[in-house]
Design an enzyme around this catalytic site. Sequence first.
Site, PDB file in Angstrom:
ATOM      1  CD  GLU A   1     -77.652  45.353 -20.689  1.00 46.13           C
ATOM      2  OE1 GLU A   1     -77.818  45.424 -19.609  1.00 46.13           O
ATOM      3  OE2 GLU A   1     -76.471  45.852 -21.013  1.00 46.13           O
TER       4      GLU A   1
ATOM      5  CE  LYS B   1     -81.357  46.507 -13.398  1.00 46.12           C
ATOM      6  NZ  LYS B   1     -80.331  45.509 -13.712  1.00 46.12           N
TER       7      LYS B   1
ATOM      8  CG  ASP C   1     -74.693  43.859 -11.660  1.00 47.14           C
ATOM      9  OD1 ASP C   1     -75.010  44.636 -12.488  1.00 47.14           O
ATOM     10  OD2 ASP C   1     -74.969  42.700 -11.478  1.00 47.14           O
ATOM     11  CB  SER C   2     -72.515  48.350 -14.514  1.00 49.67           C
ATOM     12  OG  SER C   2     -73.300  49.454 -13.596  1.00 49.67           O
TER      13      SER C   2
ATOM     14  CG  ASP D   1     -78.305  45.404 -10.666  1.00 47.80           C
ATOM     15  OD1 ASP D   1     -79.390  45.470 -11.178  1.00 47.80           O
ATOM     16  OD2 ASP D   1     -77.503  45.760 -11.531  1.00 47.80           O
TER      17      ASP D   1
ATOM     18  CD  GLU E   1     -78.302  40.590 -14.934  1.00 43.65           C
ATOM     19  OE1 GLU E   1     -77.675  39.489 -15.473  1.00 43.65           O
ATOM     20  OE2 GLU E   1     -77.328  41.650 -14.833  1.00 43.65           O
TER      21      GLU E   1
HETATM   22  N1  LIG Z   1     -69.668  50.666 -18.253  1.00 37.00           N
HETATM   23  C1  LIG Z   1     -70.415  49.638 -18.614  1.00 37.00           C
HETATM   24  N2  LIG Z   1     -71.553  50.130 -19.186  1.00 37.00           N
HETATM   25  C2  LIG Z   1     -72.425  49.295 -19.478  1.00 37.00           C
HETATM   26  O1  LIG Z   1     -73.721  49.757 -20.327  1.00 37.00           O
HETATM   27  C3  LIG Z   1     -72.479  47.994 -18.867  1.00 37.00           C
HETATM   28  C4  LIG Z   1     -71.495  47.778 -18.023  1.00 37.00           C
HETATM   29  N3  LIG Z   1     -70.580  48.529 -17.771  1.00 37.00           N
HETATM   30  N4  LIG Z   1     -71.446  46.657 -17.345  1.00 37.00           N
HETATM   31  C5  LIG Z   1     -72.668  45.762 -17.267  1.00 37.00           C
HETATM   32  C6  LIG Z   1     -73.294  45.711 -18.460  1.00 37.00           C
HETATM   33  C7  LIG Z   1     -72.297  45.159 -19.806  1.00 37.00           C
HETATM   34  N5  LIG Z   1     -72.971  45.617 -20.844  1.00 37.00           N
HETATM   35  C8  LIG Z   1     -72.682  45.763 -22.200  1.00 37.00           C
HETATM   36  C9  LIG Z   1     -71.397  45.501 -22.493  1.00 37.00           C
HETATM   37  C10 LIG Z   1     -70.698  45.493 -23.804  1.00 37.00           C
HETATM   38  C11 LIG Z   1     -71.777  45.552 -24.647  1.00 37.00           C
HETATM   39  C12 LIG Z   1     -71.208  45.330 -26.158  1.00 37.00           C
HETATM   40  O2  LIG Z   1     -70.000  45.153 -26.689  1.00 37.00           O
HETATM   41  N6  LIG Z   1     -72.207  45.770 -27.173  1.00 37.00           N
HETATM   42  C13 LIG Z   1     -71.733  46.211 -28.735  1.00 37.00           C
HETATM   43  C14 LIG Z   1     -72.138  44.782 -29.293  1.00 37.00           C
HETATM   44  C15 LIG Z   1     -73.704  44.663 -29.271  1.00 37.00           C
HETATM   45  C16 LIG Z   1     -74.184  43.716 -30.719  1.00 37.00           C
HETATM   46  O3  LIG Z   1     -74.129  44.201 -31.920  1.00 37.00           O
HETATM   47  O4  LIG Z   1     -74.493  42.497 -30.579  1.00 37.00           O
HETATM   48  C17 LIG Z   1     -72.393  47.384 -29.145  1.00 37.00           C
HETATM   49  O5  LIG Z   1     -72.003  47.640 -29.995  1.00 37.00           O
HETATM   50  O6  LIG Z   1     -73.236  47.830 -28.452  1.00 37.00           O
HETATM   51  C18 LIG Z   1     -73.303  45.800 -24.416  1.00 37.00           C
HETATM   52  C19 LIG Z   1     -73.589  45.824 -23.090  1.00 37.00           C
HETATM   53  C20 LIG Z   1     -74.075  46.722 -20.236  1.00 37.00           C
HETATM   54  N7  LIG Z   1     -73.413  47.026 -19.051  1.00 37.00           N
HETATM   55  C1  LIG Z   2     -76.806  48.271 -17.380  1.00 33.13           C
HETATM   56  C2  LIG Z   2     -77.541  48.414 -16.412  1.00 33.13           C
HETATM   57  C3  LIG Z   2     -79.029  48.047 -16.764  1.00 33.13           C
HETATM   58  C4  LIG Z   2     -77.398  47.326 -15.072  1.00 33.13           C
HETATM   59  O1  LIG Z   2     -77.758  46.525 -14.794  1.00 33.13           O
HETATM   60  C5  LIG Z   2     -76.234  47.936 -14.256  1.00 33.13           C
HETATM   61  O2  LIG Z   2     -75.812  49.167 -14.541  1.00 33.13           O
HETATM   62  O3  LIG Z   2     -75.796  47.223 -13.697  1.00 33.13           O
HETATM   63 MG   LIG Z   3     -76.722  45.237 -13.746  1.00 31.26          MG
END
Ligand SMILES: Nc1nc(=O)c2c([nH]1)NC[C@@H]1CN(c3ccc(C(=O)N[C@@H](CCC(=O)O)C(=O)O)cc3)CN21
Ligand SMILES: CC(C)C(=O)C(=O)O
Ligand SMILES: [Mg+2]
EC number: 2.1.2.11
Length: 268
Positions: A185, A116, A48-49, A87, A118
């Site tokens: 994750e 999948k 769903d990303s 998803d 959540e």
């Molecule tokens: N392009 C994209 N990549 C992804 O991995 C992803 C999506 N979209 N959409 C659904 C979710 C959202 N996700 C995300 C989005 C943002 C962060 C993020 O900003 N992480 C920061 C802060 C983490 C922290 O230190 O607490 C990082 O630095 O990783 C992490 C996962 C993973 N998934």
């Molecule tokens: C980040 C992965 C695990 C996911 O659920 C997605 O791509 O939607």
């Molecule tokens: Mg997902």
Amino acid sequence: MTERKLMTLPRLAQMHAGGEKIAMLTCYDAAFASLLDEAGVDMLLVGDSLANVLQGRGSTAPVSLDDMLYHTTCVRRGVKYAFVVADLPFDSYHVSKEEAWKSAAALVKAGAHMVKLEGGGWTAETVRFLSERGIPVCVHLGFTPQTVTSLGGFKVQGRDEVSAARIRRESQQAIEAGAAMLLYEMVPAALAADITATSPVPVIGIGAGVGCSGQVLVLHDMLNITPGRKPRFVKDFMAGKDSVLAGVKGYVDAVRAGSFPVDAVHGF
Ligand SMILES: Nc1nc(=O)c2c([nH]1)NC[C@@H]1CN(c3ccc(C(=O)N[C@@H](CCC(=O)O)C(=O)O)cc3)CN21
Ligand SMILES: CC(C)C(=O)C(=O)O
Ligand SMILES: [Mg+2]
């Protein structure tokens, strides 16, 4: 050269048990499905990303079941060998286990081998309902993007003792309910490695360290075509490569070799 066979659940379980790493990437269309399949990716996630990378949204919550069905159909048409996971989108499995069955069965009819969902705890009843009726389920724990607001932001889960105990408990509940796979994750690498070591089912990680049974990344992130700042767990696999196929093969090789992720660089 032995003939390559269709990826199956028993084979994935065997890879987990034997310490052979599983390479997974998200995929949303037939052209990439065929390319990823050729590159040797074991599992494709119709995530769903697609909200973020295809629809330009900031959240996965608005994704519809129809969106997921369309992309699952497209992906499955391009696949010869890989295992296809789809998803269940937000608001397609929450109200009742019967509603979850209808949503999951529609994804299976569209071509998904596994669905999948959540969250832990409350989902166990749903996992049992789907699994007993023949739909394999992967349970996504740790940081769950569909409920980012409740979690208070994009944050690592399982850092303190209470939160780590919750991930352990919810993993156990999911496995007892019949989950065929777990996905973590943004979970500390040590915690994910510890649970994976005794898990009867494969554990796929994203920002959860090299000790998981396998890895997943969002395709557009690893191809470095996602605009803006990328999460810490992302690596650009196109660097120094002259084709998308070479980039994806580099990812598969790195996952198999255990050289991606590097916990000190991509982990928490
Ligand atoms: N392009 C994209 N990549 C992804 O991995 C992803 C999506 N979209 N959409 C659904 C979710 C959202 N996700 C995300 C989005 C943002 C962060 C993020 O900003 N992480 C920061 C802060 C983490 C922290 O230190 O607490 C990082 O630095 O990783 C992490 C996962 C993973 N998934
Ligand atoms: C980040 C992965 C695990 C996911 O659920 C997605 O791509 O939607
Ligand atoms: Mg997902």
